[in-house]
Design an enzyme around this catalytic site. Sequence first.
Site, mmCIF file in Angstrom:
data_model
loop_
_atom_site.group_PDB
_atom_site.id
_atom_site.type_symbol
_atom_site.label_atom_id
_atom_site.label_comp_id
_atom_site.label_asym_id
_atom_site.label_seq_id
_atom_site.Cartn_x
_atom_site.Cartn_y
_atom_site.Cartn_z
ATOM 1 N N ALA A 144 0.810 -1.231 0.000
ATOM 2 C CA ALA A 144 0.000 0.000 0.000
ATOM 3 C C ALA A 144 0.839 1.275 0.000
ATOM 4 O O ALA A 144 0.399 2.312 -0.491
ATOM 5 C CB ALA A 144 -0.936 -0.016 1.200
ATOM 6 N N ASN A 204 10.967 1.733 2.208
ATOM 7 C CA ASN A 204 9.721 1.984 2.943
ATOM 8 C C ASN A 204 9.871 3.255 3.770
ATOM 9 O O ASN A 204 10.984 3.654 4.107
ATOM 10 C CB ASN A 204 9.418 0.795 3.870
ATOM 11 C CG ASN A 204 7.949 0.644 4.193
ATOM 12 O OD1 ASN A 204 7.134 0.518 3.285
ATOM 13 N ND2 ASN A 204 7.596 0.672 5.464
ATOM 14 N N HIS A 259 -3.583 -9.911 -4.443
ATOM 15 C CA HIS A 259 -4.838 -9.712 -3.699
ATOM 16 C C HIS A 259 -5.992 -9.331 -4.621
ATOM 17 O O HIS A 259 -7.015 -8.836 -4.166
ATOM 18 C CB HIS A 259 -4.651 -8.643 -2.608
ATOM 19 C CG HIS A 259 -3.777 -9.096 -1.472
ATOM 20 N ND1 HIS A 259 -3.328 -8.269 -0.466
ATOM 21 C CD2 HIS A 259 -3.269 -10.327 -1.174
ATOM 22 C CE1 HIS A 259 -2.586 -8.954 0.389
ATOM 23 N NE2 HIS A 259 -2.521 -10.206 -0.022
ATOM 24 N N CYS A 270 -22.314 -18.000 -8.141
ATOM 25 C CA CYS A 270 -22.194 -18.759 -9.404
ATOM 26 C C CYS A 270 -20.892 -18.460 -10.142
ATOM 27 O O CYS A 270 -20.580 -19.111 -11.139
ATOM 28 C CB CYS A 270 -23.387 -18.490 -10.311
ATOM 29 S SG CYS A 270 -23.425 -16.830 -11.013
ATOM 30 N N CYS A 274 -19.976 -12.774 -9.102
ATOM 31 C CA CYS A 274 -20.935 -13.328 -8.149
ATOM 32 C C CYS A 274 -20.224 -14.409 -7.349
ATOM 33 O O CYS A 274 -19.615 -15.320 -7.924
ATOM 34 C CB CYS A 274 -22.136 -13.921 -8.881
ATOM 35 S SG CYS A 274 -23.255 -14.782 -7.763
ATOM 36 N N PHE A 278 -2.879 1.030 5.058
ATOM 37 C CA PHE A 278 -3.711 0.406 6.086
ATOM 38 C C PHE A 278 -3.202 0.647 7.499
ATOM 39 O O PHE A 278 -3.962 0.868 8.420
ATOM 40 C CB PHE A 278 -3.799 -1.110 5.839
ATOM 41 C CG PHE A 278 -4.471 -1.427 4.549
ATOM 42 C CD1 PHE A 278 -5.848 -1.522 4.470
ATOM 43 C CD2 PHE A 278 -3.729 -1.586 3.393
ATOM 44 C CE1 PHE A 278 -6.473 -1.772 3.265
ATOM 45 C CE2 PHE A 278 -4.335 -1.846 2.181
ATOM 46 C CZ PHE A 278 -5.718 -1.938 2.114
ATOM 47 N N ARG A 279 -1.872 0.594 7.655
ATOM 48 C CA ARG A 279 -1.365 0.522 9.017
ATOM 49 C C ARG A 279 -0.517 1.687 9.484
ATOM 50 O O ARG A 279 -0.167 1.749 10.651
ATOM 51 C CB ARG A 279 -0.592 -0.790 9.212
ATOM 52 C CG ARG A 279 -1.517 -1.958 9.170
ATOM 53 C CD ARG A 279 -0.846 -3.298 9.144
ATOM 54 N NE ARG A 279 -1.862 -4.307 8.866
ATOM 55 C CZ ARG A 279 -2.322 -4.609 7.666
ATOM 56 N NH1 ARG A 279 -1.855 -4.004 6.596
ATOM 57 N NH2 ARG A 279 -3.264 -5.518 7.519
#
Length: 247
Positions: A33, A218, A128, A139, A136, A44-45
Site C-alpha cells: 500500500a 519503505n 490480492h 455462481c 458473483c 492500512f497501518r
Amino acid sequence: MKNYYTGETIDQGVKELAAYMKSSDSIVILTGAGMDTESNIPDFRSEGGWWRKIDPRTVANIDTFAQNYTLFHEFYSMRIKLLQDVLPHAGHFILADFEQKGVIKSIATQNISGLHRMAGSQNVHELHGNIATVRCNSCGQPAKTEDFLHKNNCTSCSATALRPNVVLFGEALPQNVWAQALSDIQRADLLVVIGTSLEVAPVNQLPLQAKGRTVFINKEDSGVHYNFDLTILGKAKEVMEKLKGQL
Ligand code: APR
C-alpha cells in the site's frame, strides 16, 4: 544492521541500489500500500491509514461477506468509489518504464488499485486481486460494478452475492498468481520490496523465499526482522525518481 540508509544518506542508498540493479539479470519488485499513498490512497497501518479508522480484517473478511452483507457492501462501495478516479504517480511510471526497457522482470503486488497496470506495467502479479471488476460469489459469473454499487442481485443466478474480485481475509490467494510470483522471486537475483508493513501473510513470506539479494524501500522500518541486504527508508516516489537518474 547492513547497508541501512535514511534521511540525508538516502542518495547513497539509491546509488547502491542502482549498482545492485546494474549487476543483476533478473529483478522482481514486490509492492504494498505504501507504493500507492502518493496517489492519494491511504495505506492500512501507518498514521492516517485505514487500519486506524476501521479494521480491514473485520470487514474485508469472508465471514462478514456471508454474515453481514450490508456492512461488507458499505465498506467495498466506499473503497470502489475512492479508487475509481485515482491515477498512477511518477514511481509507477518509472517501474513500467523499467519493465519496458528490460530492467525488471515483473511486479508482484498486494495492491488492488490496478495502478501498476494503469501506468503501463504488463507483467503484474496481483496477489490480492483487483477492485475494478466484480463477480458473483455464488455462481462465479462476472458482474457489473454498477450492479454491485446498487446492491443488485446477480443477473445470472439471482443470489445476493456480488463482490469485487479481491482476496478477502479468510480466503486463499489465487493459486496461479501466487505460483507465478513465487517462481519469479525464487529465480530472481534481486528482489526490491516497496511500501509494505510486511504484516500480512502469506505475502510477507515472499521475501524469505528470495535466493538473490533483497532490498527494502519503505517510509518506516517495518522490515527490521528480515535481514534485507539494503534498506532505504524513504518514500516510494522520491526513491524511484532518484533511482531513475542513476540508471
Ligand atoms: N513510500 C514508502 N512507504 C510508504 C509510503 C510511501 N510513500 N507511504 C506509506 N508507506 C509505508 C508505511 O510506512 C507502511 O509500513 O507502507 C507500509 C504500508 O503498510 P500497510 O498499510 O500494512 O500495507 P500493506 O503491507 O500493503 O498491507 C497488506 O493488508 O489489509 C490488507 O489486503 C490489504 O494488501 C493489504 C495487506
